[in-house]
Design a protein around this motif. Structure first.
Motif, mmCIF file in Angstrom:
data_model
loop_
_atom_site.group_PDB
_atom_site.id
_atom_site.type_symbol
_atom_site.label_atom_id
_atom_site.label_comp_id
_atom_site.label_asym_id
_atom_site.label_seq_id
_atom_site.Cartn_x
_atom_site.Cartn_y
_atom_site.Cartn_z
ATOM 1 N N UNK A 183 -17.957 -105.198 -11.733
ATOM 2 C CA UNK A 183 -18.172 -104.552 -10.433
ATOM 3 C C UNK A 183 -18.212 -103.032 -10.617
ATOM 4 N N UNK A 184 -19.217 -102.511 -11.309
ATOM 5 C CA UNK A 184 -19.299 -101.068 -11.527
ATOM 6 C C UNK A 184 -19.491 -100.319 -10.200
ATOM 7 N N UNK A 185 -18.723 -99.241 -10.040
ATOM 8 C CA UNK A 185 -18.760 -98.466 -8.800
ATOM 9 C C UNK A 185 -19.515 -97.158 -8.954
ATOM 10 N N UNK A 186 -20.103 -96.912 -10.104
ATOM 11 C CA UNK A 186 -20.884 -95.700 -10.343
ATOM 12 C C UNK A 186 -22.065 -96.061 -11.237
ATOM 13 N N UNK A 187 -23.025 -95.133 -11.407
ATOM 14 C CA UNK A 187 -24.193 -95.462 -12.222
ATOM 15 C C UNK A 187 -23.832 -95.992 -13.604
ATOM 16 N N UNK A 188 -22.753 -95.470 -14.212
ATOM 17 C CA UNK A 188 -22.248 -96.035 -15.458
ATOM 18 C C UNK A 188 -20.739 -96.137 -15.359
ATOM 19 N N UNK A 189 -20.235 -97.351 -15.437
ATOM 20 C CA UNK A 189 -18.810 -97.609 -15.297
ATOM 21 C C UNK A 189 -18.370 -98.375 -16.538
ATOM 22 N N UNK A 190 -17.518 -97.728 -17.364
ATOM 23 C CA UNK A 190 -17.030 -98.335 -18.597
ATOM 24 C C UNK A 190 -15.534 -98.564 -18.465
ATOM 25 N N UNK A 191 -15.111 -99.774 -18.763
ATOM 26 C CA UNK A 191 -13.691 -100.114 -18.637
ATOM 27 C C UNK A 191 -13.225 -100.792 -19.916
ATOM 28 N N UNK A 194 -7.233 -101.218 -22.866
ATOM 29 C CA UNK A 194 -6.263 -100.326 -23.522
ATOM 30 C C UNK A 194 -6.490 -98.885 -23.073
ATOM 31 N N UNK A 195 -5.573 -97.983 -23.437
ATOM 32 C CA UNK A 195 -5.648 -96.604 -22.983
ATOM 33 C C UNK A 195 -6.643 -95.776 -23.790
ATOM 34 N N UNK A 196 -7.050 -96.252 -24.965
ATOM 35 C CA UNK A 196 -8.039 -95.529 -25.737
ATOM 36 C C UNK A 196 -9.105 -96.496 -26.223
ATOM 37 N N UNK A 197 -10.082 -95.951 -26.885
ATOM 38 C CA UNK A 197 -11.149 -96.817 -27.400
ATOM 39 C C UNK A 197 -12.187 -97.187 -26.365
ATOM 40 N N UNK A 198 -12.285 -96.395 -25.262
ATOM 41 C CA UNK A 198 -13.292 -96.705 -24.245
ATOM 42 C C UNK A 198 -14.683 -96.376 -24.756
ATOM 43 N N UNK A 199 -14.830 -95.234 -25.417
ATOM 44 C CA UNK A 199 -16.124 -94.846 -25.932
ATOM 45 C C UNK A 199 -15.933 -94.042 -27.199
ATOM 46 N N UNK A 200 -16.915 -94.109 -28.095
ATOM 47 C CA UNK A 200 -16.860 -93.349 -29.335
ATOM 48 C C UNK A 200 -18.231 -92.733 -29.572
ATOM 49 N N UNK A 201 -18.256 -91.404 -29.682
ATOM 50 C CA UNK A 201 -19.495 -90.675 -29.985
ATOM 51 C C UNK A 201 -19.307 -90.045 -31.363
ATOM 52 N N UNK A 202 -20.168 -90.364 -32.281
ATOM 53 C CA UNK A 202 -19.968 -89.945 -33.656
ATOM 54 C C UNK A 202 -21.292 -89.492 -34.255
ATOM 55 N N UNK A 203 -21.274 -88.432 -34.987
ATOM 56 C CA UNK A 203 -22.451 -87.945 -35.681
ATOM 57 C C UNK A 203 -22.225 -88.048 -37.180
ATOM 58 N N UNK A 204 -23.345 -87.926 -37.927
ATOM 59 C CA UNK A 204 -23.227 -88.053 -39.371
ATOM 60 C C UNK A 204 -22.611 -86.834 -40.000
#
Length: 204
Positions: A183-191, A194-204
């Motif tokens: 039930x996303x309430x915004x254009x992108x809703x990530x759940x 746990x308290x961490x590990x929701x998203x990871x952005x990594x470059x080389x």
């Protein structure tokens, strides 16, 4: 044993009790009846009571099948190679190959890995495979002449993605995208639970 009934004209081969014009009794699947053509082809013609041609069973060069009144194949089998389904002047519309691959709109379906179903539209056409239930419009998997791929839910409902028998992402009919939530309430809703590990952005 061969008999012709005087009263009806019925013909019996291997039987003396006939209930039809021709009765053949006895033999195995390959010995009961043989039809041999005069050249490289053989077949049976079917006529109605007005002598109009209704169709044929036709065999030639290891291929046998059913023809319409115009002499075009409808269903045919070629040796142990394929089964073909045709309509419209005998044009092949679907072919099942001996390895189980299926081609719709293409007679030689091939795959880079494994096998499956290859659906090909006419030149320049937008081609789709639609899956629907009851009165719903359904979901389309499509491709266009530019090589673009599409997946559309044509109904006013969500599009759901999952792995391991578990929902992972949902796109609502509003366009909101939910990852980890249905039930996303915004254009992108990530759940994430746990308290961490929701998203990871990594470059080389």
């Amino acid at each position: 044993e061969f008999r012709i009934q005087d009263s009806t004209g019925y013909v019996g081969i291997g039987t003396t009790t006939m209930a039809e014009k021709l009765a053949v009794v006895g033999g195995n699947w390959n010995t009961s009846l043989t039809i041999k053509g005069g050249a490289s082809t053989s077949g049976i013609k079917f006529l109605d009571s007005d002598n109009n041609v209704d169709g044929y069973i036709y065999a030639s060069g290891g291929q046998i099948g059913f023809m319409d009144s115009g002499g075009d194949f409808g269903i045919s089998i070629k040796d142990d190679t394929y089964i073909d389904f045709a309509i419209g002047a005998g044009v092949s519309r679907m072919r099942i190959k001996s390895n189980g691959d299926v081609g719709i709109g293409i007679t030689n379906p091939t795959f880079s890995a494994g096998g499956g179903i290859h659906l090909k539209g006419s030149s320049g056409a937008f081609t789709s495979l639609r899956i629907s239930v009851d009165s719903n419009t359904g979901v389309d998997f499509s491709s266009d002449s530019n090589g673009h791929g599409y997946m559309y839910n044509r109904d006013n409902s969500a599009l759901i993605f999952g792995t391991n028998n578990t929902e992972r992402m949902r796109i609502l009919n509003s366009g909101n995208v939910g990852i980890g939530t249905s039930s996303p309430s915004s254009p992108l809703h990530v759940y994430h639970a746990t308290t961490n590990g929701v998203a990871l952005f990594e470059s080389g």
